[in-house]
Design a protein around this motif. Sequence first.
Motif, mmCIF file in Angstrom:
data_model
loop_
_atom_site.group_PDB
_atom_site.id
_atom_site.type_symbol
_atom_site.label_atom_id
_atom_site.label_comp_id
_atom_site.label_asym_id
_atom_site.label_seq_id
_atom_site.Cartn_x
_atom_site.Cartn_y
_atom_site.Cartn_z
ATOM 1 N N GLN A 162 7.448 9.232 -1.468
ATOM 2 C CA GLN A 162 6.788 10.263 -0.670
ATOM 3 C C GLN A 162 6.153 11.298 -1.594
ATOM 4 O OE1 GLN A 162 10.108 11.460 1.758
ATOM 5 N NE2 GLN A 162 9.475 10.157 3.464
ATOM 6 N N THR A 184 1.442 4.121 1.475
ATOM 7 C CA THR A 184 1.168 4.845 2.720
ATOM 8 C C THR A 184 2.480 5.369 3.290
ATOM 9 O OG1 THR A 184 1.446 2.895 4.132
ATOM 10 C CG2 THR A 184 -0.787 3.318 3.269
ATOM 11 N N GLU A 201 4.479 2.559 5.038
ATOM 12 C CA GLU A 201 5.199 1.645 4.145
ATOM 13 C C GLU A 201 6.410 2.328 3.519
ATOM 14 O OE1 GLU A 201 4.977 -1.682 3.152
ATOM 15 O OE2 GLU A 201 3.621 -1.878 4.847
ATOM 16 N N LEU A 216 3.023 9.734 -3.160
ATOM 17 C CA LEU A 216 1.918 9.728 -2.200
ATOM 18 C C LEU A 216 1.292 11.122 -2.104
ATOM 19 C CD1 LEU A 216 0.176 8.412 -0.007
ATOM 20 C CD2 LEU A 216 2.025 8.879 1.619
ATOM 21 N N ALA A 235 -5.851 1.204 -6.964
ATOM 22 C CA ALA A 235 -6.348 0.215 -5.992
ATOM 23 C C ALA A 235 -6.714 -1.107 -6.649
ATOM 24 C CB ALA A 235 -7.548 0.788 -5.234
ATOM 25 N N GLY A 285 -2.259 10.691 -3.477
ATOM 26 C CA GLY A 285 -3.129 10.423 -2.345
ATOM 27 C C GLY A 285 -3.240 8.932 -2.062
ATOM 28 N N PRO A 286 -4.142 8.564 -1.172
ATOM 29 C CA PRO A 286 -4.276 7.155 -0.772
ATOM 30 C C PRO A 286 -4.905 6.312 -1.891
ATOM 31 C CG PRO A 286 -5.967 8.480 0.257
ATOM 32 C CD PRO A 286 -5.057 9.433 -0.473
ATOM 33 N N ASP A 287 -5.095 5.054 -1.606
ATOM 34 C CA ASP A 287 -5.726 4.106 -2.525
ATOM 35 C C ASP A 287 -4.863 3.783 -3.739
ATOM 36 O OD1 ASP A 287 -7.949 3.916 -0.843
ATOM 37 O OD2 ASP A 287 -8.907 5.623 -1.821
ATOM 38 N N HIS A 288 -3.568 3.743 -3.542
ATOM 39 C CA HIS A 288 -2.648 3.312 -4.582
ATOM 40 C C HIS A 288 -1.714 2.265 -3.991
ATOM 41 C CE1 HIS A 288 -4.093 6.990 -6.454
ATOM 42 N NE2 HIS A 288 -3.725 6.443 -7.594
ATOM 43 N N LYS A 289 -1.012 1.573 -4.864
ATOM 44 C CA LYS A 289 -0.056 0.544 -4.452
ATOM 45 C C LYS A 289 1.283 0.848 -5.112
ATOM 46 C CE LYS A 289 -3.704 -2.929 -4.870
ATOM 47 N NZ LYS A 289 -4.057 -4.214 -5.465
ATOM 48 N N PRO A 309 0.834 -1.204 0.000
ATOM 49 C CA PRO A 309 0.000 0.000 0.000
ATOM 50 C C PRO A 309 0.873 1.261 0.000
ATOM 51 C CG PRO A 309 -0.086 -1.098 2.130
ATOM 52 C CD PRO A 309 0.707 -1.983 1.218
#
Length: 113
Positions: free
Chosen positions: A57, A15, A18, A60, A34, A64-68, A13
């Motif tokens: 970083q 984040t 991670e 991200l 996602a 934003g979120p919801d990525h790998k 993820p």
Amino acid sequence: MSIRLRLDKPWRPLTAEEIARLPGQLGIYQVADAAGTLLYIGQAGARAPFGLRSELQRELAERGPDHKFRVEVNQQYRTRWFELLMVHQADHGGLPPDNAKNPPPNLGRLSPS
């Protein structure tokens, strides 16, 4: 011994937690949505202050979120970056969407099996 052209490490993820676990080393990375659709193949080169950590970083912050993501530590990051782009192009008929917006010049062609 067979050579692996494709990056097949597990997805993680995207984040802050991670990313903080990553080494501050040079290498290449992939970012997917996602659903697992590959969006971008990037490189963390000598201009990234903390290598892979810095580049992810930034990813991200922009995505934003919801990525790998997945990474490969590699001192020959530019060559490996080109290789992964060429393999993706051969496998899918084009570059990942975010690489296609600004393709590298003079990208060659591979015919991986």
